[in-house]
Design a protein around this motif. Structure first.
Motif, short mmCIF file in Angstrom:
data_model
loop_
_atom_site.label_atom_id
_atom_site.label_comp_id
_atom_site.label_asym_id
_atom_site.label_seq_id
_atom_site.Cartn_x
_atom_site.Cartn_y
_atom_site.Cartn_z
N VAL A 25 0.86 -1.18 0.00
CA VAL A 25 0.00 0.00 0.00
C VAL A 25 0.90 1.24 0.00
O VAL A 25 1.88 1.30 0.74
CB VAL A 25 -0.94 -0.01 1.23
CG1 VAL A 25 -1.69 1.31 1.36
CG2 VAL A 25 -1.91 -1.18 1.14
N ILE A 26 0.56 2.22 -0.82
CA ILE A 26 1.33 3.46 -0.90
C ILE A 26 1.01 4.29 0.34
O ILE A 26 -0.14 4.67 0.57
CB ILE A 26 0.99 4.25 -2.18
CG1 ILE A 26 1.30 3.39 -3.41
CG2 ILE A 26 1.77 5.58 -2.21
CD1 ILE A 26 0.79 3.96 -4.72
N VAL A 27 2.04 4.53 1.16
CA VAL A 27 1.83 5.24 2.43
C VAL A 27 2.45 6.63 2.46
O VAL A 27 2.16 7.42 3.35
CB VAL A 27 2.34 4.41 3.63
CG1 VAL A 27 1.54 3.12 3.78
CG2 VAL A 27 3.83 4.12 3.51
N GLU A 28 3.30 6.94 1.49
CA GLU A 28 3.95 8.25 1.44
C GLU A 28 4.41 8.51 0.02
O GLU A 28 4.73 7.59 -0.73
CB GLU A 28 5.15 8.28 2.39
CG GLU A 28 5.80 9.62 2.54
CD GLU A 28 6.97 9.59 3.55
OE1 GLU A 28 7.76 10.55 3.50
OE2 GLU A 28 7.08 8.65 4.34
N VAL A 29 4.43 9.79 -0.37
CA VAL A 29 4.95 10.20 -1.67
C VAL A 29 5.95 11.33 -1.44
O VAL A 29 5.89 12.03 -0.43
CB VAL A 29 3.83 10.63 -2.64
CG1 VAL A 29 2.92 9.46 -2.98
CG2 VAL A 29 3.04 11.80 -2.10
N SER A 30 6.85 11.53 -2.39
CA SER A 30 7.87 12.57 -2.27
C SER A 30 7.25 13.97 -2.40
O SER A 30 6.16 14.12 -2.95
CB SER A 30 8.97 12.37 -3.31
OG SER A 30 8.43 12.40 -4.62
N PRO A 31 7.97 14.98 -1.90
CA PRO A 31 7.43 16.35 -1.92
C PRO A 31 7.02 16.86 -3.30
O PRO A 31 6.08 17.62 -3.42
CB PRO A 31 8.57 17.19 -1.34
CG PRO A 31 9.35 16.25 -0.51
CD PRO A 31 9.25 14.90 -1.20
#
Length: 192
Positions: A25-31
Protein backbone atom coordinates in the motif's frame (compact mmCIF):
# COMPACT_ATOMS: atom_id res chain seq x y z
CA UNK A 1 15.49 21.07 -12.17
CA UNK A 2 12.92 19.04 -14.09
CA UNK A 3 11.89 18.52 -17.70
CA UNK A 4 8.63 19.81 -19.15
CA UNK A 5 6.70 16.82 -17.79
CA UNK A 6 7.93 16.98 -14.18
CA UNK A 7 10.68 14.38 -14.30
CA UNK A 8 14.19 15.19 -13.07
CA UNK A 9 16.43 16.51 -15.83
CA UNK A 10 18.62 13.97 -17.62
CA UNK A 11 21.20 12.45 -15.27
CA UNK A 12 19.77 13.99 -12.08
CA UNK A 13 19.34 12.09 -8.88
CA UNK A 14 16.13 10.22 -8.18
CA UNK A 15 13.37 12.78 -7.77
CA UNK A 16 9.98 11.10 -7.78
CA UNK A 17 9.46 8.60 -4.98
CA UNK A 18 6.79 6.72 -3.10
CA UNK A 19 6.88 4.31 -0.17
CA UNK A 20 5.06 0.99 0.19
CA UNK A 21 4.16 -0.79 3.41
CA UNK A 22 4.41 -4.58 3.78
CA UNK A 23 1.03 -4.96 2.05
CA UNK A 24 2.25 -2.90 -0.97
CA UNK A 25 0.00 0.00 0.00
CA UNK A 26 1.33 3.46 -0.90
CA UNK A 27 1.83 5.24 2.43
CA UNK A 28 3.95 8.25 1.44
CA UNK A 29 4.95 10.20 -1.67
CA UNK A 30 7.87 12.57 -2.27
CA UNK A 31 7.43 16.35 -1.92
CA UNK A 32 7.33 16.95 -5.69
CA UNK A 33 4.49 14.50 -6.23
CA UNK A 34 1.68 17.05 -6.59
CA UNK A 35 3.63 19.11 -9.13
CA UNK A 36 4.40 15.95 -11.10
CA UNK A 37 0.73 14.90 -11.09
CA UNK A 38 -0.44 18.32 -12.24
CA UNK A 39 2.19 18.62 -15.00
CA UNK A 40 1.26 15.18 -16.36
CA UNK A 41 -2.52 15.53 -16.49
CA UNK A 42 -2.69 13.65 -13.21
CA UNK A 43 -6.34 12.78 -12.87
CA UNK A 44 -6.18 9.89 -10.45
CA UNK A 45 -2.55 10.26 -9.38
CA UNK A 46 -2.75 13.20 -7.00
CA UNK A 47 -1.38 12.27 -3.56
CA UNK A 48 -4.84 12.14 -1.97
CA UNK A 49 -5.90 9.60 -4.62
CA UNK A 50 -2.88 7.30 -4.37
CA UNK A 51 -2.17 7.28 -0.63
CA UNK A 52 -3.78 4.27 1.02
CA UNK A 53 -4.13 2.34 -2.24
CA UNK A 54 -2.30 -0.80 -3.28
CA UNK A 55 0.41 -0.18 -5.89
CA UNK A 56 -0.98 -2.91 -8.14
CA UNK A 57 -4.26 -1.01 -8.55
CA UNK A 58 -2.27 1.33 -10.82
CA UNK A 59 -0.60 -1.46 -12.85
CA UNK A 60 -2.24 -2.69 -16.07
CA UNK A 61 -1.88 -6.22 -17.44
CA UNK A 62 -1.35 -9.54 -15.69
CA UNK A 63 2.22 -10.03 -16.94
CA UNK A 64 3.14 -6.51 -15.84
CA UNK A 65 1.62 -7.14 -12.39
CA UNK A 66 3.71 -10.31 -12.07
CA UNK A 67 6.83 -8.36 -13.09
CA UNK A 68 6.13 -5.64 -10.49
CA UNK A 69 5.43 -8.26 -7.79
CA UNK A 70 8.74 -9.97 -8.56
CA UNK A 71 10.64 -6.66 -8.25
CA UNK A 72 8.99 -5.90 -4.91
CA UNK A 73 9.60 -9.41 -3.57
CA UNK A 74 13.23 -9.38 -4.74
CA UNK A 75 13.94 -6.04 -3.03
CA UNK A 76 12.42 -7.31 0.21
CA UNK A 77 14.00 -10.76 0.19
CA UNK A 78 17.48 -9.76 -1.00
CA UNK A 79 17.56 -6.67 1.26
CA UNK A 80 19.56 -4.71 -1.29
CA UNK A 81 18.54 -2.05 -3.81
CA UNK A 82 17.09 -3.28 -7.10
CA UNK A 83 17.66 -1.00 -10.12
CA UNK A 84 16.00 -1.39 -13.51
CA UNK A 85 15.78 0.76 -16.61
CA UNK A 86 12.47 1.34 -18.34
CA UNK A 87 10.71 3.78 -20.63
CA UNK A 88 7.97 6.23 -19.68
CA UNK A 89 7.20 7.95 -22.97
CA UNK A 90 5.00 10.95 -23.54
CA UNK A 91 3.07 11.20 -26.83
CA UNK A 92 6.05 12.90 -28.50
CA UNK A 93 9.12 12.02 -26.40
CA UNK A 94 11.00 8.85 -25.52
CA UNK A 95 11.91 9.06 -21.83
CA UNK A 96 14.58 6.60 -20.75
CA UNK A 97 14.15 6.10 -17.03
CA UNK A 98 15.64 4.24 -14.11
CA UNK A 99 13.83 2.94 -11.05
CA UNK A 100 15.38 1.92 -7.76
CA UNK A 101 13.64 -0.08 -5.04
CA UNK A 102 15.22 0.06 -1.58
CA UNK A 103 14.06 -1.66 1.60
CA UNK A 104 14.45 0.85 4.43
CA UNK A 105 15.18 0.00 8.07
CA UNK A 106 11.58 0.94 8.90
CA UNK A 107 10.36 -1.92 6.71
CA UNK A 108 8.95 0.45 4.10
CA UNK A 109 9.97 -0.09 0.49
CA UNK A 110 11.08 3.14 -1.22
CA UNK A 111 10.46 3.19 -5.00
CA UNK A 112 12.34 5.99 -6.80
CA UNK A 113 12.41 7.15 -10.42
CA UNK A 114 14.73 9.36 -12.46
CA UNK A 115 15.23 10.36 -16.08
CA UNK A 116 18.38 9.11 -17.78
CA UNK A 117 17.78 10.84 -21.11
CA UNK A 118 15.06 11.94 -23.51
CA UNK A 119 14.74 12.07 -27.28
CA UNK A 120 11.92 13.06 -29.61
CA UNK A 121 9.71 10.48 -31.31
CA UNK A 122 9.56 10.84 -35.09
CA UNK A 123 5.78 11.30 -34.88
CA UNK A 124 3.24 11.90 -32.14
CA UNK A 125 1.39 8.81 -30.94
CA UNK A 126 -1.06 8.40 -28.09
CA UNK A 127 -2.29 5.28 -26.37
CA UNK A 128 -5.39 4.44 -24.37
CA UNK A 129 -5.79 1.47 -22.06
CA UNK A 130 -8.92 -0.51 -22.49
CA UNK A 131 -11.02 -2.50 -24.80
CA UNK A 132 -11.36 -1.68 -28.44
CA UNK A 133 -14.62 -1.59 -30.28
CA UNK A 134 -15.30 -4.32 -32.80
CA UNK A 135 -13.70 -2.25 -35.54
CA UNK A 136 -10.48 -1.54 -33.64
CA UNK A 137 -7.62 -3.88 -32.85
CA UNK A 138 -5.98 -3.82 -29.43
CA UNK A 139 -2.18 -3.71 -29.52
CA UNK A 140 0.14 -5.17 -26.87
CA UNK A 141 2.54 -2.55 -25.45
CA UNK A 142 5.53 -3.56 -23.35
CA UNK A 143 5.35 -1.94 -19.93
CA UNK A 144 9.14 -1.81 -19.70
CA UNK A 145 10.49 -0.71 -23.10
CA UNK A 146 7.22 0.70 -24.56
CA UNK A 147 7.66 -1.23 -27.82
CA UNK A 148 4.54 -2.52 -29.57
CA UNK A 149 3.85 -6.05 -30.74
CA UNK A 150 3.46 -6.01 -34.52
CA UNK A 151 3.13 -8.83 -37.03
CA UNK A 152 6.90 -8.82 -37.62
CA UNK A 153 7.88 -8.69 -33.94
CA UNK A 154 8.27 -5.81 -31.48
CA UNK A 155 8.83 -2.27 -32.78
CA UNK A 156 9.22 1.30 -31.55
CA UNK A 157 5.90 3.13 -31.09
CA UNK A 158 6.62 5.73 -33.77
CA UNK A 159 7.50 3.01 -36.26
CA UNK A 160 4.30 1.06 -35.70
CA UNK A 161 2.04 0.95 -38.72
CA UNK A 162 -1.33 1.14 -37.03
CA UNK A 163 -4.19 -0.57 -38.88
CA UNK A 164 -6.37 2.43 -38.07
CA UNK A 165 -7.90 5.17 -40.20
CA UNK A 166 -5.64 8.23 -40.58
CA UNK A 167 -7.99 10.27 -38.39
CA UNK A 168 -7.46 7.97 -35.43
CA UNK A 169 -5.05 9.66 -32.99
CA UNK A 170 -5.11 7.07 -30.22
CA UNK A 171 -4.02 3.42 -30.35
CA UNK A 172 -5.88 1.10 -27.93
CA UNK A 173 -3.41 -1.02 -25.93
CA UNK A 174 -3.15 -3.70 -23.31
CA UNK A 175 0.04 -3.96 -21.31
CA UNK A 176 2.41 -6.88 -21.10
CA UNK A 177 6.15 -7.44 -21.06
CA UNK A 178 8.01 -8.31 -24.26
CA UNK A 179 10.28 -11.39 -24.36
CA UNK A 180 13.45 -9.25 -24.30
CA UNK A 181 12.45 -7.38 -21.15
CA UNK A 182 10.98 -10.47 -19.48
CA UNK A 183 14.23 -12.32 -20.09
CA UNK A 184 16.37 -9.48 -18.73
CA UNK A 185 17.63 -8.53 -22.19
CA UNK A 186 16.13 -5.03 -22.15
CA UNK A 187 16.78 -2.89 -25.21
CA UNK A 188 17.03 0.20 -22.96
CA UNK A 189 20.43 1.68 -22.22
CA UNK A 190 21.47 4.64 -20.11
CA UNK A 191 23.43 6.18 -22.97
CA UNK A 192 22.28 7.14 -26.45
Amino acid sequence: MSDDRGFPADGEEFGLSYWLDVGDVIVEVSPGWEDFAQENGGDGIEAKKVLGRNLLSFVHGDVTRMYVRSLVQSARMLRRPICRTYRCDSPDMRRFMEMRLTLENSGLLRWEHRTLRTEPLSRRIEFAVGSAGRSRRIVVRCSICNRLKASGGWCEPDRYEAPLPAVEATVPVIYGVCPDCLGGRSTISASG
